[in-house]
Design a protein around this motif. Sequence first.
Motif, PDB file in Angstrom:
ATOM      1  N   ASN A 287       0.768  -1.367  -0.182  1.00 66.28           N
ATOM      2  CA  ASN A 287       0.310  -0.586   0.326  1.00 66.28           C
ATOM      3  C   ASN A 287       0.950   1.248  -0.262  1.00 66.28           C
ATOM      4  O   ASN A 287       2.140   1.018   0.719  1.00 66.28           O
ATOM      5  CB  ASN A 287      -1.050  -0.036   1.128  1.00 66.28           C
ATOM      6  N   GLU A 288       0.577   2.618  -0.791  1.00 64.44           N
ATOM      7  CA  GLU A 288       1.402   3.793  -0.720  1.00 64.44           C
ATOM      8  C   GLU A 288       1.745   4.081   0.951  1.00 64.44           C
ATOM      9  O   GLU A 288       2.525   4.763   1.224  1.00 64.44           O
ATOM     10  CB  GLU A 288       0.666   4.383  -1.073  1.00 64.44           C
ATOM     11  N   GLU A 289       1.253   4.336   1.819  1.00 59.27           N
ATOM     12  CA  GLU A 289       1.697   4.559   3.234  1.00 59.27           C
ATOM     13  C   GLU A 289       3.029   3.584   4.006  1.00 59.27           C
ATOM     14  O   GLU A 289       3.537   4.315   4.449  1.00 59.27           O
ATOM     15  CB  GLU A 289       0.424   4.514   4.374  1.00 59.27           C
ATOM     16  N   ASP A 290       2.503   2.505   3.483  1.00 59.03           N
ATOM     17  CA  ASP A 290       4.101   1.701   3.869  1.00 59.03           C
ATOM     18  C   ASP A 290       5.915   2.068   2.762  1.00 59.03           C
ATOM     19  O   ASP A 290       6.625   1.821   3.347  1.00 59.03           O
ATOM     20  CB  ASP A 290       3.882   0.010   3.782  1.00 59.03           C
TER      21      ASP A 290
END
Length: 567
Positions: A287-290
Amino acid sequence: DLLCIEGISRSLKVFLGDMEAPQFKILKASDEKISTMTVIKSNTDTIRPYVVCAILRDVTFDEARYQSFIELQDQLHRNMCRQRTLVAIGTHDLDEVQGPFTYDARPPKDIKFVPLTHTDENREFDGASLMEHYETDVSCKHLKMYVPIIKNSPLYPVVLDSNDMVLSVPPIINGSKSRITLNTKNVFIECTATDLTKANIVLDTVVAMFSEYAAVPFSVEPVTVNYVDESRKVVDSYVSPMMYTRKETASVNMVNSLIGINVDPEPMAQLCNKIQLGPARVIPATNEEDGPMLEVTVPPTRSDILHAVDIAEDIGIAYGYNNIVKTVPKTSTVGSGQPLNLLGDLLREEIGRAGYVEVLTHGLCSRNDAFTALKQPVSAAVSLSNPANVEYEVVRTSLLPGLLKCLQHNKSMSFSGGFKLFEVSDVVLPDDEHVVAETIVGAKNARRVCATYSGPTSGFEIIHGLVDRIMTLCEVAPQEDYVASSGNAYVQVHCKEGWYYTIRELKCGTSDVSGTYFPGRAAEILLTSPKGKEPVVIGTFGILHPEVLGNFDILYPTSAVELNLDP
């Protein structure tokens, strides 16, 4: 992997780039007959149920390597093997024994061999006499600590070859016949255990450290372990060693944030290679956050890698702690104690000055001590599904049982001038309503203070005085009718406006705790706060009922108080 000089030197070479991290190889067994261990399951299950084995071929020993080999086993026995209670390592000269091998458990008198400690004398012992000898002989005092592990067992574990020759009696000693010498070329390793996972980790560690001296470096021959029942039918089987490598992942952003650095994914993968967590590679983000993910290869020697933070720690070591730039935190906060903890600390000091001895009792107790012994109805409590024994069935709902057990176990103390005890600690109460977490746990902690007085007299007035002292220290004033009943004894001090307390008689049957006290010699403590219109009961005190004292085997009259500090 740093318990011996081989592991340390290898780690340094890999870190400095002088060598690649080794890749361990499990070869095909050169002799199926030798590479078999048969376990008599019905016997070994009673004492030490598991065994794993391996064979190192064409090993070259010299004095330094031999000493390091012995020291590694000692190091593993001390820590991971928990003084041989979990795992015991046995190493043997394969050329001096005949396979296939057997792992059995036999009566002590039926085990006869020359132990390693008596090679020069060529003195033979049976299992029972050997245990007695190791317990009393000064020259064998280093083995004395291991004797209790199996001494009282009707069967002793024993490893034998095909000629019924004893290789070892784990976890005590190896046999003299199969001892390792500087001339040993082929090494047979067996690890008996009560924990199979630990056994595999220990065996993998020994093999990983010393397989570099084999003719084919970092190679090992496997051994098939067959468990048989009383009819000699195979009921379970596996091959050891595992030399298990696994893949673990960690977020690059998480690693950078945790350490306080800013390293790109590819250089971070190179850092992993320096600390033998390679080959490492960067994989797409889930995912983009990680952000991008780092996939590392955990070698068989790194059983301590359990979580992504362990990977981050090793990357920090490879990066160099001294290379991390010191920065001022973006937020500035001032830490302080929780008000309830500060109140507890202040009360401990003041109650101690009043002559009471502080105790710290167990948070778990039996259901009988928590309720029945106090003459209270058995009610809801947080209970353990698998308590170790009857003394640890439930989490305490009162501090009083712990103090009474302290009195029970301190009968030798002088009670002539009164014996005072107190405790400030938490109890756990059922609570399905006031839940602040997303998951309803059904319980809450409550901070309480409890004190007892035991002596020639009941000491009711002493406990009563402690109640007044605690309320005064908390700046809570007594109500006017309570002051009027005290005559001229009350001296007015500063108190918080709107906070008042009083006491009233605790009548039989009006409360679950009323049975704990002597009828007519107990009281409730009521608190009135500015927010509440009606007074709230925050505690009780009084003379304990003779039956309660008898249940705890207390010989002197006793008074007690238990007060809730966070009503």
